[in-house]
Design a protein around this motif. Structure first.
Motif, PDB file in Angstrom:
ATOM      1  N   GLN A   1      43.118  39.134  -8.864  1.00 21.09           N
ATOM      2  CA  GLN A   1      42.246  40.297  -8.894  1.00 21.09           C
ATOM      3  C   GLN A   1      41.928  40.650  -7.453  1.00 21.09           C
ATOM      4  O   GLN A   1      41.523  39.781  -6.677  1.00 21.09           O
ATOM      5  N   ILE A   2      42.144  41.920  -7.129  1.00 26.68           N
ATOM      6  CA  ILE A   2      41.899  42.368  -5.763  1.00 26.68           C
ATOM      7  C   ILE A   2      41.061  43.634  -5.774  1.00 26.68           C
ATOM      8  O   ILE A   2      41.094  44.408  -6.720  1.00 26.68           O
ATOM      9  N   ARG A   3      40.326  43.831  -4.686  1.00 27.85           N
ATOM     10  CA  ARG A   3      39.614  45.090  -4.441  1.00 27.85           C
ATOM     11  C   ARG A   3      40.352  45.776  -3.304  1.00 27.85           C
ATOM     12  O   ARG A   3      40.269  45.370  -2.150  1.00 27.85           O
ATOM     13  N   ALA A   4      41.100  46.814  -3.649  1.00 26.61           N
ATOM     14  CA  ALA A   4      41.939  47.505  -2.674  1.00 26.61           C
ATOM     15  C   ALA A   4      41.101  48.162  -1.592  1.00 26.61           C
ATOM     16  O   ALA A   4      40.043  48.718  -1.865  1.00 26.61           O
ATOM     17  N   GLN A   5      41.593  48.077  -0.352  1.00 24.73           N
ATOM     18  CA  GLN A   5      40.906  48.700   0.771  1.00 24.73           C
ATOM     19  C   GLN A   5      41.767  49.739   1.477  1.00 24.73           C
ATOM     20  O   GLN A   5      41.257  50.608   2.149  1.00 24.73           O
ATOM     21  N   GLY A   6      43.089  49.636   1.359  1.00 27.25           N
ATOM     22  CA  GLY A   6      43.930  50.635   1.994  1.00 27.25           C
ATOM     23  C   GLY A   6      45.381  50.222   2.072  1.00 27.25           C
ATOM     24  O   GLY A   6      45.767  49.136   1.650  1.00 27.25           O
ATOM     25  N   LEU A   7      46.170  51.124   2.621  1.00 21.80           N
ATOM     26  CA  LEU A   7      47.597  50.918   2.833  1.00 21.80           C
ATOM     27  C   LEU A   7      47.895  51.056   4.317  1.00 21.80           C
ATOM     28  O   LEU A   7      47.257  51.844   5.009  1.00 21.80           O
ATOM     29  N   TYR A   8      48.860  50.283   4.810  1.00 24.11           N
ATOM     30  CA  TYR A   8      49.310  50.478   6.181  1.00 24.11           C
ATOM     31  C   TYR A   8      50.767  50.055   6.318  1.00 24.11           C
ATOM     32  O   TYR A   8      51.302  49.336   5.481  1.00 24.11           O
ATOM     33  N   VAL A   9      51.385  50.537   7.376  1.00 28.27           N
ATOM     34  CA  VAL A   9      52.779  50.219   7.659  1.00 28.27           C
ATOM     35  C   VAL A   9      52.827  49.291   8.857  1.00 28.27           C
ATOM     36  O   VAL A   9      52.153  49.531   9.864  1.00 28.27           O
ATOM     37  N   ALA A  10      53.604  48.212   8.739  1.00 30.92           N
ATOM     38  CA  ALA A  10      53.818  47.299   9.862  1.00 30.92           C
ATOM     39  C   ALA A  10      55.225  46.730   9.754  1.00 30.92           C
ATOM     40  O   ALA A  10      55.648  46.328   8.666  1.00 30.92           O
ATOM     41  N   TYR A  11      55.919  46.725  10.869  1.00 34.80           N
ATOM     42  CA  TYR A  11      57.258  46.144  10.930  1.00 34.80           C
ATOM     43  C   TYR A  11      58.187  46.722   9.859  1.00 34.80           C
ATOM     44  O   TYR A  11      58.991  46.014   9.269  1.00 34.80           O
ATOM     45  N   GLY A  12      58.030  48.002   9.588  1.00 34.78           N
ATOM     46  CA  GLY A  12      58.892  48.670   8.626  1.00 34.78           C
ATOM     47  C   GLY A  12      58.559  48.396   7.173  1.00 34.78           C
ATOM     48  O   GLY A  12      59.317  48.780   6.285  1.00 34.78           O
ATOM     49  N   ASN A  13      57.451  47.726   6.895  1.00 33.07           N
ATOM     50  CA  ASN A  13      57.046  47.427   5.523  1.00 33.07           C
ATOM     51  C   ASN A  13      55.702  48.062   5.223  1.00 33.07           C
ATOM     52  O   ASN A  13      54.874  48.238   6.114  1.00 33.07           O
ATOM     53  N   LEU A  14      55.472  48.359   3.954  1.00 30.34           N
ATOM     54  CA  LEU A  14      54.199  48.907   3.520  1.00 30.34           C
ATOM     55  C   LEU A  14      53.356  47.780   2.944  1.00 30.34           C
ATOM     56  O   LEU A  14      53.832  46.981   2.132  1.00 30.34           O
ATOM     57  N   TYR A  15      52.103  47.697   3.402  1.00 30.31           N
ATOM     58  CA  TYR A  15      51.193  46.636   2.986  1.00 30.31           C
ATOM     59  C   TYR A  15      49.943  47.228   2.353  1.00 30.31           C
ATOM     60  O   TYR A  15      49.488  48.297   2.733  1.00 30.31           O
ATOM     61  N   VAL A  16      49.390  46.474   1.418  1.00 30.68           N
ATOM     62  CA  VAL A  16      48.095  46.765   0.833  1.00 30.68           C
ATOM     63  C   VAL A  16      47.125  45.778   1.450  1.00 30.68           C
ATOM     64  O   VAL A  16      47.390  44.573   1.479  1.00 30.68           O
ATOM     65  N   THR A  17      46.028  46.249   1.971  1.00 31.79           N
ATOM     66  CA  THR A  17      44.981  45.354   2.432  1.00 31.79           C
ATOM     67  C   THR A  17      43.893  45.368   1.362  1.00 31.79           C
ATOM     68  O   THR A  17      43.550  46.416   0.836  1.00 31.79           O
ATOM     69  N   ALA A  18      43.408  44.166   1.018  1.00 32.97           N
ATOM     70  CA  ALA A  18      42.468  44.065  -0.094  1.00 32.97           C
ATOM     71  C   ALA A  18      41.704  42.751  -0.022  1.00 32.97           C
ATOM     72  O   ALA A  18      42.170  41.778   0.584  1.00 32.97           O
ATOM     73  N   TYR A  19      40.547  42.737  -0.663  1.00 33.49           N
ATOM     74  CA  TYR A  19      39.825  41.483  -0.853  1.00 33.49           C
ATOM     75  C   TYR A  19      40.449  40.806  -2.066  1.00 33.49           C
ATOM     76  O   TYR A  19      40.599  41.406  -3.127  1.00 33.49           O
ATOM     77  N   CYS A  20      40.846  39.547  -1.904  1.00 34.33           N
ATOM     78  CA  CYS A  20      41.514  38.789  -2.955  1.00 34.33           C
ATOM     79  C   CYS A  20      40.564  37.734  -3.505  1.00 34.33           C
ATOM     80  O   CYS A  20      40.095  36.870  -2.761  1.00 34.33           O
ATOM     81  N   GLN A  21      40.305  37.818  -4.811  1.00 30.14           N
ATOM     82  CA  GLN A  21      39.398  36.854  -5.432  1.00 30.14           C
ATOM     83  C   GLN A  21      40.012  35.451  -5.430  1.00 30.14           C
ATOM     84  O   GLN A  21      39.310  34.472  -5.206  1.00 30.14           O
ATOM     85  N   LEU A  22      41.302  35.329  -5.639  1.00 30.90           N
ATOM     86  CA  LEU A  22      41.958  34.022  -5.676  1.00 30.90           C
ATOM     87  C   LEU A  22      41.764  33.258  -4.370  1.00 30.90           C
ATOM     88  O   LEU A  22      41.478  32.068  -4.366  1.00 30.90           O
ATOM     89  N   ARG A  23      41.899  33.933  -3.252  1.00 34.57           N
ATOM     90  CA  ARG A  23      41.773  33.293  -1.938  1.00 34.57           C
ATOM     91  C   ARG A  23      40.381  33.462  -1.321  1.00 34.57           C
ATOM     92  O   ARG A  23      40.124  32.928  -0.249  1.00 34.57           O
ATOM     93  N   ASP A  24      39.520  34.253  -1.972  1.00 36.34           N
ATOM     94  CA  ASP A  24      38.171  34.527  -1.477  1.00 36.34           C
ATOM     95  C   ASP A  24      38.203  34.995  -0.022  1.00 36.34           C
ATOM     96  O   ASP A  24      37.484  34.498   0.837  1.00 36.34           O
TER      97      ASP A  24
END
Length: 110
Positions: free
Chosen positions: A60-83
């Motif tokens: 379960q994640i709380r999405a915060q945004g999208l960004y591009v790095a090193y040619g890849n698209l990433y989702v940044t989010a708060y992750c409940q599993l990893r706290d």
């Protein structure tokens, strides 16, 4: 509370980005559009994610945004599993569903 003038004294003038320039960086296929929309709205999601080792977890994640790095698209989010705030490579999200706000992980201060 700090004023905008104090902020600008400490950090200089704000930097403005051209949305047109940055929108050209990412062309998502239609299959990712619902996920992209949910992320941009800051929705809470349950995702099936494959990590670098090939292990698949449901998170379960709380999405915060999208960004591009090193040619890849990433989702940044708060992750409940990893706290913790984490970055998820978009192509490794195999499935997702929007979850109700009351099921959503709370952000914690570290």
């Amino acid at each position: 509370m700090k004023t905008r003038e104090q902020f600008e004294q400490w950090y200089g003038d704000p930097i403005f980005f051209s949305p047109e320039k940055y929108n050209l960086l990412v062309n998502l296929s239609a299959e990712y559009k619902p996920l992209k929309d949910a992320i941009e709205l800051g929705k809470c999601l349950e995702v099936v994610y494959e990590d670098r080792s090939g292990n698949t977890t449901r998170r379960q994640i709380r999405a915060q945004g999208l960004y591009v790095a090193y040619g890849n698209l990433y989702v940044t989010a708060y992750c409940q599993l990893r706290d913790a705030n984490r970055n998820f490579k978009l192509e490794r999200i195999h499935a997702f569903r929007i979850i109700e706000e009351n099921e959503c992980p709370e952000l914690t201060e570290h």
